[in-house]
Scaffold this motif. Structure first.
Motif, PDB file in Angstrom:
ATOM      1  N   ALA A   1       0.834  -1.203   0.000  1.00 28.60           N
ATOM      2  CA  ALA A   1       0.000   0.000   0.000  1.00 28.60           C
ATOM      3  C   ALA A   1       0.867   1.250   0.000  1.00 28.60           C
ATOM      4  CB  ALA A   1      -0.933  -0.007   1.204  1.00 28.60           C
ATOM      5  N   TYR A   2       1.942   1.186   0.764  1.00 32.31           N
ATOM      6  CA  TYR A   2       2.866   2.323   0.812  1.00 32.31           C
ATOM      7  C   TYR A   2       3.571   2.507  -0.531  1.00 32.31           C
ATOM      8  CZ  TYR A   2       6.883   5.171   2.199  1.00 32.31           C
ATOM      9  OH  TYR A   2       7.836   6.162   2.278  1.00 32.31           O
ATOM     10  N   ASP A   3       4.103   1.413  -1.077  1.00 29.41           N
ATOM     11  CA  ASP A   3       4.862   1.500  -2.329  1.00 29.41           C
ATOM     12  C   ASP A   3       3.996   1.926  -3.519  1.00 29.41           C
ATOM     13  OD1 ASP A   3       7.121   0.710  -1.011  1.00 29.41           O
ATOM     14  OD2 ASP A   3       7.001  -1.388  -1.624  1.00 29.41           O
TER      15      ASP A   3
ATOM     16  N   LEU B   1       4.247  11.098  -1.906  1.00 30.95           N
ATOM     17  CA  LEU B   1       5.331  11.692  -1.133  1.00 30.95           C
ATOM     18  C   LEU B   1       6.468  12.142  -2.051  1.00 30.95           C
ATOM     19  CD1 LEU B   1       5.451   9.127   1.814  1.00 30.95           C
ATOM     20  CD2 LEU B   1       4.491  11.432   1.878  1.00 30.95           C
ATOM     21  N   ASP B   2       6.744  11.359  -3.090  1.00 29.81           N
ATOM     22  CA  ASP B   2       7.794  11.714  -4.042  1.00 29.81           C
ATOM     23  C   ASP B   2       7.474  13.006  -4.788  1.00 29.81           C
ATOM     24  OD1 ASP B   2       9.232   9.511  -3.298  1.00 29.81           O
ATOM     25  OD2 ASP B   2       8.633   8.272  -4.994  1.00 29.81           O
ATOM     26  N   GLU B   3       6.182  13.304  -4.902  1.00 31.63           N
ATOM     27  CA  GLU B   3       5.758  14.538  -5.565  1.00 31.63           C
ATOM     28  C   GLU B   3       5.677  15.711  -4.595  1.00 31.63           C
ATOM     29  OE1 GLU B   3       2.111  13.731  -7.537  1.00 31.63           O
ATOM     30  OE2 GLU B   3       3.010  12.386  -9.036  1.00 31.63           O
ATOM     31  N   GLY B   4       6.060  15.477  -3.323  1.00 26.91           N
ATOM     32  CA  GLY B   4       6.077  16.556  -2.335  1.00 26.91           C
ATOM     33  C   GLY B   4       4.793  16.735  -1.557  1.00 26.91           C
ATOM     34  N   GLU B   5       3.837  15.814  -1.719  1.00 23.88           N
ATOM     35  CA  GLU B   5       2.575  15.939  -0.984  1.00 23.88           C
ATOM     36  C   GLU B   5       2.766  15.575   0.491  1.00 23.88           C
ATOM     37  OE1 GLU B   5      -0.035  17.141  -2.174  1.00 23.88           O
ATOM     38  OE2 GLU B   5      -0.201  16.725  -4.326  1.00 23.88           O
ATOM     39  N   VAL B   6       1.952  16.180   1.340  1.00 26.39           N
ATOM     40  CA  VAL B   6       1.847  15.772   2.738  1.00 26.39           C
ATOM     41  C   VAL B   6       0.627  14.859   2.837  1.00 26.39           C
ATOM     42  CG1 VAL B   6       1.444  16.522   5.118  1.00 26.39           C
ATOM     43  CG2 VAL B   6       2.907  17.877   3.594  1.00 26.39           C
TER      44      VAL B   6
ATOM     45  N   ARG C   1       3.799   6.284  -1.496  1.00 25.86           N
ATOM     46  CA  ARG C   1       5.131   6.788  -1.845  1.00 25.86           C
ATOM     47  C   ARG C   1       5.111   7.696  -3.071  1.00 25.86           C
ATOM     48  NH1 ARG C   1       9.641   2.407  -2.457  1.00 25.86           N
ATOM     49  NH2 ARG C   1       9.794   2.615  -0.190  1.00 25.86           N
ATOM     50  N   PRO C   2       4.353   7.364  -4.144  1.00 20.77           N
ATOM     51  CA  PRO C   2       4.324   8.281  -5.297  1.00 20.77           C
ATOM     52  C   PRO C   2       3.862   9.692  -4.922  1.00 20.77           C
ATOM     53  CG  PRO C   2       3.438   6.141  -5.918  1.00 20.77           C
ATOM     54  CD  PRO C   2       3.619   6.114  -4.430  1.00 20.77           C
TER      55      PRO C   2
END
Length: 430
Positions: A203-205, A212-217, A209-210
């Protein structure tokens, strides 16, 4: 632990939802979380995650995203319910993700087994610590010849235990079974790799994670309730997720709710619960979970015997992937004899007497080459030890689950279960 009220009226639910809204706003302020953060509901198809999803959508609309990890051990009703829950709630469709074990994963495992299973190996922990076990890759030893008798009993035709193990080390197409094959065992209480790999990590991967990689909180909403266990009762309602500190947080909106509260919310929003709750299920998730209780096993055997058969077939494959089962399947000896050889050794003293002395570090006993007939261990059991049985098969566990307390007399209530009528542990039948 909380106590569920006997009756909950709609105004109670509306007040409880307002409490979640107010508390969440306070958490956002305290943790300095921006207003444009993303909410991700961890969905399972069960009552608690459905209530969480409904509340999140009610408060924040399409700001909410939903993800469910399919372990490939779910009931088909649960998967179908998850695929269609958005039509009842009005939210975004649930994103279903799944951990896929590749041919490369199995190739690495086969290479490891070929290298290491051909060697002798000393057991490092447990009652048999220090015992040196034989190679599984030779047929010309006493152990190899003894194992061929096991292969005959299992109805398989392989020259060595290693050959038998390698025969199942290929992707099956089922994520739960593949995980068990790669681990050489089924999940256990202290090793829940099914939860770690098939739920949390995928679920995280795949979903979080995508972002978070884009800078979202991101704030994950989970339907964890404190009255389910003492461990869950100790969870913080809002916490920083250390996998990405400052950008990822966890929120438990219904942590203080009861099961009665949850189903009252279903009624409040006009949501029909997962149909399994109307067929005797007390919980919805894996069908069955390896840690489920006696009643759940007997219920599944009566209502969904195809899932019992599925697990029986899985056992037959996973036992071949378990090095421990291969060692022990040639037969074990009495516990008294094992204790005697593990803890002591025999020597002849100066008077010519044979006496036992405690073993020195590094002075390890060797068990291979023995002709033993006391017990046969044929399974890597899906349900683990149950009813005083060390390694029971699914079939044996089901028979035990049909008995009453003590496991000696069949339970007439379980035997007379009417699977054609509505049955709810939460009083949902009309």
């Amino acid at each position: 632990m909380t106590t569920a009220p006997a009756i909950i009226i709609p105004t109670d639910i509306s007040a409880m939802v307002r409490e979640i809204e107010t508390t969440y706003a306070s958490f956002l302020e305290n943790f300095r979380i921006p207003s444009d953060h993303v909410i991700v509901v961890n969905y399972s198809g069960g009552k608690d995650s459905t209530a969480t999803l409904a509340i999140a959508h009610h408060l924040f609309g399409d700001k909410v995203q939903n993800v469910m990890a399919d372990t490939d051990n779910e009931h088909e009703y649960t998967i179908e319910y998850a695929k269609n829950i958005h039509t009842q709630v009005g939210c975004r469709p649930v994103q279903l993700v799944k951990r896929i074990y590749s041919a490369a994963d199995f190739a690495r495992r086969r290479a490891y087994m070929k290298k290491n299973w051909s060697k002798k190996q000393a057991i490092r922990m447990g009652a048999y610590r220090g015992v040196v076990m034989p190679s599984l890759g030779r047929a010309d030893t006493a152990f190899g010849q003894a194992w061929l008798k096991t292969a005959k009993r299992w109805g398989i035709d392989f020259e060595t235990a290693l050959d038998a193990a390698l025969s199942v080390m290929h992707p099956s197409g089922n994520s739960f079974l593949d995980a068990a094959l790669l681990h050489g065992k089924f999940p256990m209480l202290r090793d829940r790799f099914c939860t770690d790999e098939l739920k949390i990590q995928i679920a995280y991967d795949a979903a979080i994670r995508p972002m978070l990689d884009e800078g979202e909180v991101v704030v994950q909403w989970s339907g964890v309730r404190g009255d389910e266990s003492s461990k869950r009762a100790g969870y913080d309602r809002f916490a920083v997720d250390m996998r990405d500190e400052g950008y990822l947080f966890n929120f438990l909106p219904i942590h203080q709710w009861t099961a009665a509260d949850v189903f009252a919310l279903h009624r409040y929003f006009g949501i029909k619960p997962n149909p399994l709750y109307l067929q005797g299920a007390s919980r919805v998730g894996c069908m069955n979970c390896v840690l489920c209780n006696k009643e759940e096993i007997s219920e599944t055997a009566a209502r969904w015997p195809e899932h019992i058969e599925k697990h029986r077939q899985w056992e037959m494959k996973v036992r071949l992937a378990s090095r421990w089962v291969h060692w022990m399947s040639t037969g074990t000896v009495s516990q008294a004899w094992v204790n005697s050889i593990i803890g002591f050794r025999e020597i002849t003293n100066r008077r010519g007497e044979t006496v036992k002395v405690r073993r020195l570090l590094g002075d390890v006993p060797r068990l291979y080459g023995l002709d033993t007939e006391v017990q046969h261990l044929d399974w890597s059991g899906f349900y683990g030890p149950r009813g005083g049985m060390g390694a029971p098969s699914v079939t044996e566990v089901v028979e035990w689950a049909r008995t009453g307390r003590g496991g000696k007399v069949y339970d007439l209530v379980k035997a007379s279960l009417n699977t054609a009528t509505c049955s709810s542990r939460y009083g949902l039948c009309e």
